[in-house]
Design a protein around this motif. Structure first.
Motif, mmCIF file in Angstrom:
data_model
loop_
_atom_site.group_PDB
_atom_site.id
_atom_site.type_symbol
_atom_site.label_atom_id
_atom_site.label_comp_id
_atom_site.label_asym_id
_atom_site.label_seq_id
_atom_site.Cartn_x
_atom_site.Cartn_y
_atom_site.Cartn_z
ATOM 1 N N TYR A 253 0.901 -0.757 -0.101
ATOM 2 C CA TYR A 253 0.269 0.069 0.291
ATOM 3 C C TYR A 253 1.227 1.396 0.015
ATOM 4 O O TYR A 253 0.207 2.795 0.430
ATOM 5 C CB TYR A 253 -1.117 -0.051 1.307
ATOM 6 C CG TYR A 253 -1.984 -1.423 1.138
ATOM 7 C CD1 TYR A 253 -2.636 -1.324 0.256
ATOM 8 C CD2 TYR A 253 -1.715 -2.100 1.644
ATOM 9 C CE1 TYR A 253 -3.376 -2.409 -0.344
ATOM 10 C CE2 TYR A 253 -2.381 -3.509 1.658
ATOM 11 C CZ TYR A 253 -4.037 -3.474 0.802
ATOM 12 O OH TYR A 253 -4.237 -4.043 0.610
ATOM 13 N N ARG A 296 -12.001 -4.906 3.226
ATOM 14 C CA ARG A 296 -10.740 -3.946 2.676
ATOM 15 C C ARG A 296 -10.654 -2.490 2.607
ATOM 16 O O ARG A 296 -12.219 -2.244 2.126
ATOM 17 C CB ARG A 296 -10.906 -4.482 1.103
ATOM 18 C CG ARG A 296 -10.022 -6.261 1.386
ATOM 19 C CD ARG A 296 -9.285 -6.812 0.029
ATOM 20 N NE ARG A 296 -8.203 -5.941 -0.071
ATOM 21 C CZ ARG A 296 -7.423 -5.594 -1.564
ATOM 22 N NH1 ARG A 296 -7.870 -6.307 -2.370
ATOM 23 N NH2 ARG A 296 -6.520 -4.750 -1.786
ATOM 24 N N LEU A 312 -4.761 -9.181 8.319
ATOM 25 C CA LEU A 312 -4.559 -8.537 8.945
ATOM 26 C C LEU A 312 -5.248 -8.800 10.269
ATOM 27 O O LEU A 312 -6.072 -8.569 11.693
ATOM 28 C CB LEU A 312 -5.381 -6.778 8.868
ATOM 29 C CG LEU A 312 -4.595 -5.590 8.990
ATOM 30 C CD1 LEU A 312 -5.043 -4.150 8.740
ATOM 31 C CD2 LEU A 312 -3.217 -6.006 9.239
HETATM 32 P P1 ADP Z 1 -5.612 -7.184 2.106
HETATM 33 O O1 ADP Z 1 -3.862 -6.870 2.091
HETATM 34 O O2 ADP Z 1 -5.402 -8.777 1.531
HETATM 35 O O3 ADP Z 1 -6.824 -7.067 1.100
HETATM 36 P P2 ADP Z 1 -5.340 -7.213 4.912
HETATM 37 O O4 ADP Z 1 -6.147 -7.485 6.102
HETATM 38 O O5 ADP Z 1 -4.124 -7.309 5.365
HETATM 39 O O6 ADP Z 1 -5.426 -7.616 3.507
HETATM 40 O O7 ADP Z 1 -5.666 -5.205 5.344
HETATM 41 C C1 ADP Z 1 -6.858 -4.940 5.321
HETATM 42 C C2 ADP Z 1 -6.944 -3.400 4.651
HETATM 43 O O8 ADP Z 1 -6.447 -2.873 5.557
HETATM 44 C C3 ADP Z 1 -6.553 -3.513 3.604
HETATM 45 O O9 ADP Z 1 -7.056 -4.069 2.269
HETATM 46 C C4 ADP Z 1 -5.919 -2.089 3.385
HETATM 47 O O10 ADP Z 1 -6.955 -1.406 2.649
HETATM 48 C C5 ADP Z 1 -5.981 -2.177 4.842
HETATM 49 N N1 ADP Z 1 -3.896 -1.683 5.671
HETATM 50 C C6 ADP Z 1 -3.388 -2.442 5.820
HETATM 51 N N2 ADP Z 1 -2.382 -2.243 5.911
HETATM 52 C C7 ADP Z 1 -2.202 -0.878 4.764
HETATM 53 C C8 ADP Z 1 -0.645 -0.088 5.241
HETATM 54 N N3 ADP Z 1 0.045 -0.262 5.441
HETATM 55 N N4 ADP Z 1 -1.153 1.355 4.414
HETATM 56 C C9 ADP Z 1 -2.654 1.093 4.295
HETATM 57 N N5 ADP Z 1 -3.655 0.262 4.356
HETATM 58 C C10 ADP Z 1 -3.807 -0.966 4.312
#
Ligand code: ADP
Length: 350
Positions: A253, A296, A312
């Motif tokens: 991201y 997401r 997450l």
């Molecule tokens: P994924 O990356 O597969 O979509 P995650 O559970 O790892 O699923 O993350 C969930 C959501 O949290 C992501 O889709 C994104 O919207 C947000 N996210 C996580 N980490 C970041 C980051 N470092 N910067 C911006 N958004 C983030």
């Protein structure tokens, strides 16, 4: 209140009746005296008593009529009130019956949903299990083909293989995420706690993702204590997954040419991990849902099409199991900072 009023009226009715009887008796006595004594003043006294008697009787009759009219009104309004109450009770009983029926339907629907959910989890679990072995095989073949020891490749072939390798890596990660979540929900996600340092695990996570960051021209800075870290009771493999997930997200991201700062330190009985990026950030309105399953953010979907929203969710579960905390500070369009703290002492035993 109405009853008390009516009771008062009944009492005054009997009072007037008593007065009438006394007056009648008085009249009789004075008539007797008048007839015997032929006294003119006794006659007037008798006349006065007669008038009084008539007045008392008239008042008594008037009161009695009023009392009966009030009583009738009271009875009528009581009837209407009773009818109203009884139809309200009937309505209430009807609603209660409907609620009981709905409750039953809801319980049945919930049971059906739980069965469907279990069937869905079983299906995902079986499918993911079946897919993992061949996918791992394919990934291994790509790795071997990309290894110069296997033979030389021209640039086009290398590019094609690299694309294939990236796609298969994503698919393997997706399958692993699905398996982990189903295991977690079935209570089969097992933790193996042992005392160890987080430092080599962090170094491995950084090394594993350095190449991915390089490809996006993202500078990945890491700061680790030179004096090492104390051993803590933890599941090393799961903590490795946590770090890889957070750093991988930071890379995913953050736009090309961005910056990521990773640090790990010891602070007042806690091990503190900070991952700061200069990426797209998380919309304020959606931050509350960050650690929920399949979430997401809107701004992430456009940037990174392949994502499950499970990373997450798993990270939070693992941190919770270590009695730790994860917090996020983020500004959309500016970047995010994920902070994880794990207590040195209180991590749960397996
Ligand atoms: P994924 O990356 O597969 O979509 P995650 O559970 O790892 O699923 O993350 C969930 C959501 O949290 C992501 O889709 C994104 O919207 C947000 N996210 C996580 N980490 C970041 C980051 N470092 N910067 C911006 N958004 C983030």
């Amino acid at each position: 209140m109405e009853e008390i009023k009516n009771f008062g009226k009944v009492k005054s009715f009997w009072f007037f009746q008593a007065m009438a009887v006394i007056a009648a008796a008085g009249l009789a006595v004075f008539n007797f005296i008048y007839l015997r004594a032929e006294n003119i003043s006794a006659f007037f006294v008798s006349l006065a008593i007669n008038i009084l008697l008539v007045f008392i009787l008239a008042t008594g009759a008037w009161r009695l009529a009023r009392l009966f009219s009030d009583f009738k009104k009271g009875r009528d309004s009581l009837d209407t009130e009773t009818q109203k109450k009884s139809s309200e009770i009937q309505e209430f009983e009807k609603i209660t019956r409907q609620l009981v029926r709905r409750d039953l339907e809801l319980a049945r629907a919930n049971q059906r949903l739980a069965e469907l959910d279990a069937a869905k989890s079983d299906f995902i679990s079986i499918a993911a299990h079946q897919l993992r072995t061949p996918l791992t095989g394919i990934k291994w073949s790509y790795t071997a083909l990309l290894d110069p020891k296997t033979g030389s490749l021209n640039e086009d072939q290398k590019k094609l293989l690299k694309n294939g390798f990236a796609a298969i890596t994503n698919t393997v990660n997706l399958v692993n995420d699905l398996l982990n979540v189903t295991h977690l929900e079935e209570g089969k996600y097992e933790f193996t706690f042992e005392r160890q340092s987080l430092l080599p695990i962090a170094k491995q996570a950084i090394a594993g993702l350095k190449l991915v960051a390089d490809e996006k021209k993202i500078t990945l800075f890491s700061k680790m204590p030179a004096s090492g870290l104390p051993d803590i009771n933890m599941d090393g493999e799961k903590m490795g997954l946590v770090l890889a997930n957070i750093i991988d997200n930071a890379i995913k991201y953050t736009p090309v040419g961005g910056r990521i700062d990773f640090s790990i330190s010891q602070e007042r009985g806690l091990i503190k991990i900070v991952v700061q990026d200069s990426g797209i950030g998380i919309p304020k309105s959606q931050k509350g849902r960050l650690f929920t399953k399949f979430f997401r953010a809107d701004n992430a979907v456009g940037v990174q099409t392949d994502g499950t929203g499970l990373g997450l969710y798993m990270v939070k579960k693992i941190i919770d199991r270590h009695n730790g905390k994860i917090t996020v500070d983020s500004a959309e369009g500016k970047g995010s900072t994920f902070i994880i703290t794990i207590p040195e002492q209180s991590a749960k035993k397996s």
